[in-house]
Design an enzyme around this catalytic site. Structure first.
Site, short mmCIF file in Angstrom:
data_model
loop_
_atom_site.label_atom_id
_atom_site.label_comp_id
_atom_site.label_asym_id
_atom_site.label_seq_id
_atom_site.Cartn_x
_atom_site.Cartn_y
_atom_site.Cartn_z
N ASP A 13 0.86 -1.17 0.00
CA ASP A 13 0.00 0.00 0.00
C ASP A 13 0.90 1.22 0.00
O ASP A 13 2.11 1.13 0.25
CB ASP A 13 -0.90 0.00 1.25
N SER A 14 0.30 2.38 -0.24
CA SER A 14 1.06 3.63 -0.19
C SER A 14 1.51 3.95 1.24
O SER A 14 2.37 4.80 1.43
CB SER A 14 0.19 4.77 -0.71
N CYS A 76 -3.65 -0.97 -2.15
CA CYS A 76 -3.92 0.45 -2.40
C CYS A 76 -4.89 0.59 -3.58
O CYS A 76 -4.61 0.11 -4.68
CB CYS A 76 -2.61 1.15 -2.72
N GLU A 155 -6.37 8.82 9.56
CA GLU A 155 -5.02 8.73 10.13
C GLU A 155 -4.89 9.49 11.45
O GLU A 155 -4.13 9.11 12.33
CB GLU A 155 -3.98 9.23 9.12
N CYS A 187 -11.27 2.92 -0.97
CA CYS A 187 -10.02 3.47 -0.43
C CYS A 187 -9.69 2.71 0.85
O CYS A 187 -10.59 2.39 1.63
CB CYS A 187 -10.17 4.96 -0.14
N HIS A 189 -8.51 3.57 3.59
CA HIS A 189 -8.78 4.21 4.88
C HIS A 189 -10.25 4.25 5.28
O HIS A 189 -10.58 4.43 6.43
CB HIS A 189 -8.27 5.65 4.86
#
Ligand code: DGL
Length: 269
Positions: A13-14, A76, A155, A187, A189
């Site tokens: 993932d990023s 990702c 985050e 996504c 997140h």
């Protein structure tokens, strides 16, 4: 001869967001070893150009190939949207991204044929989800909406209450007005923001989480190919391209662990 079924899964993932996919691996495939790479030094991928995301994604894939992985999971959504074909061109093992599984589950779920997809600017402007859904069923309507503020909210731990709900209204009200009955969280997140998103879209809208969908797809693939590990408990190793401390701190929220339980090693790609 080496037993291929006991080889680890590779996941990249990023950054820290792909831990939502790791969480699903731990639940759905607890016997699998895995190697996770979070490209934290170059996070976020969401606002970057296609060309640069392809370059980063290939470097990440090559790093993981060094561990003799049996399957590569592109956790990702942004990288899956724009770089999956490029990775498949260069990597000679099965590569599974999050777009197809999310699209398939959305189509199985919708009853009125109106599907919303949310993700980063890169994911939504690539049109990858919209195309994947339309390819499988041209008769449905797909409404894409980038929701860039959701990533920093997740985050920073703003996952409940007034602030994420206001942001969710800002982004999602127009999708609700379109009459969608299914919403894809496109996504890494967004599963952390499930509660405020659900509150805003309401009970009538089903939420599809691409992290859960991709791991169900990986599990099915491993079963079909007789590649499931025979272990009861697998082991995960984490690598990052920037501060392991920040990864451990933010990652703890993603995996519901205590600070210090996730140990990552810094690497240069
Ligand atoms: N992992 C990214 C995704 O799923 C979100 C964070 C980023 O922009 O890099 O699209």
């Amino acid at each position: 001869m080496r037993n291929y079924a006991e080889a680890p899964l590779g996941i990249f993932d990023s950054g820290v967001g792909g831990l939502t996919v790791v969480k699903e691996v731990l639940m759905q495939l607890p016997g699998e070893d895995f190697i996770y790479l979070g490209d934290t030094a170059r996070y976020p991928y969401g606002p970057r150009s296609v060309e640069i995301i392809k370059k980063f994604a290939l470097q990440n894939a090559r790093f993981l190939m060094g561990f003799g992985i049996k399957v590569l999971i592109v956790a990702c959504n942004t990288a899956s949207s724009v770089a999956l074909d490029e990775i498949k061109r260069w990597i000679r093992i099965p590569v599974i991204g999050v777009i197809e599984p999310g699209a398939e589950e959305a189509l199985k779920t919708t009853k009125n044929g109106k599907i919303g997809v949310i993700g980063t600017v890169g994911t939504i402007s690539s049109g990858a989800y919209q195309e994947a859904i339309k390819r499988l069923n041209p008769g449905v309507s797909v409404y894409g909406k980038p929701c860039p503020l959701f990533v920093p909210l997740a985050e920073e731990g703003f996952t409940e209450g007034e602030i994420p709900e206001k942001v969710a209204h800002f982004y999602l009200d127009e999708l609700v007005q379109q009459g969608i009955d299914t919403l894809v969280l496109g996504c890494t997140h967004y599963p952390l923001l499930y509660n405020p998103i659900k509150k805003v879209v309401g009970e009538k809208v089903e939420i599809i989480d691409s992290a859960g969908a991709v791991v169900r797809k990986v599990k099915k693939f491993l079963e079909e190919e007789s590649l499931l590990s025979s272990r009861e408990h697998g082991t995960g190793r984490y690598f990052v391209t920037d501060s392991p401390e920040r990864f451990a701190r933010v990652g703890a929220k993603f995996l519901n662990k205590k600070f210090g339980e996730i140990r990552a090693t810094k690497v240069d790609l």
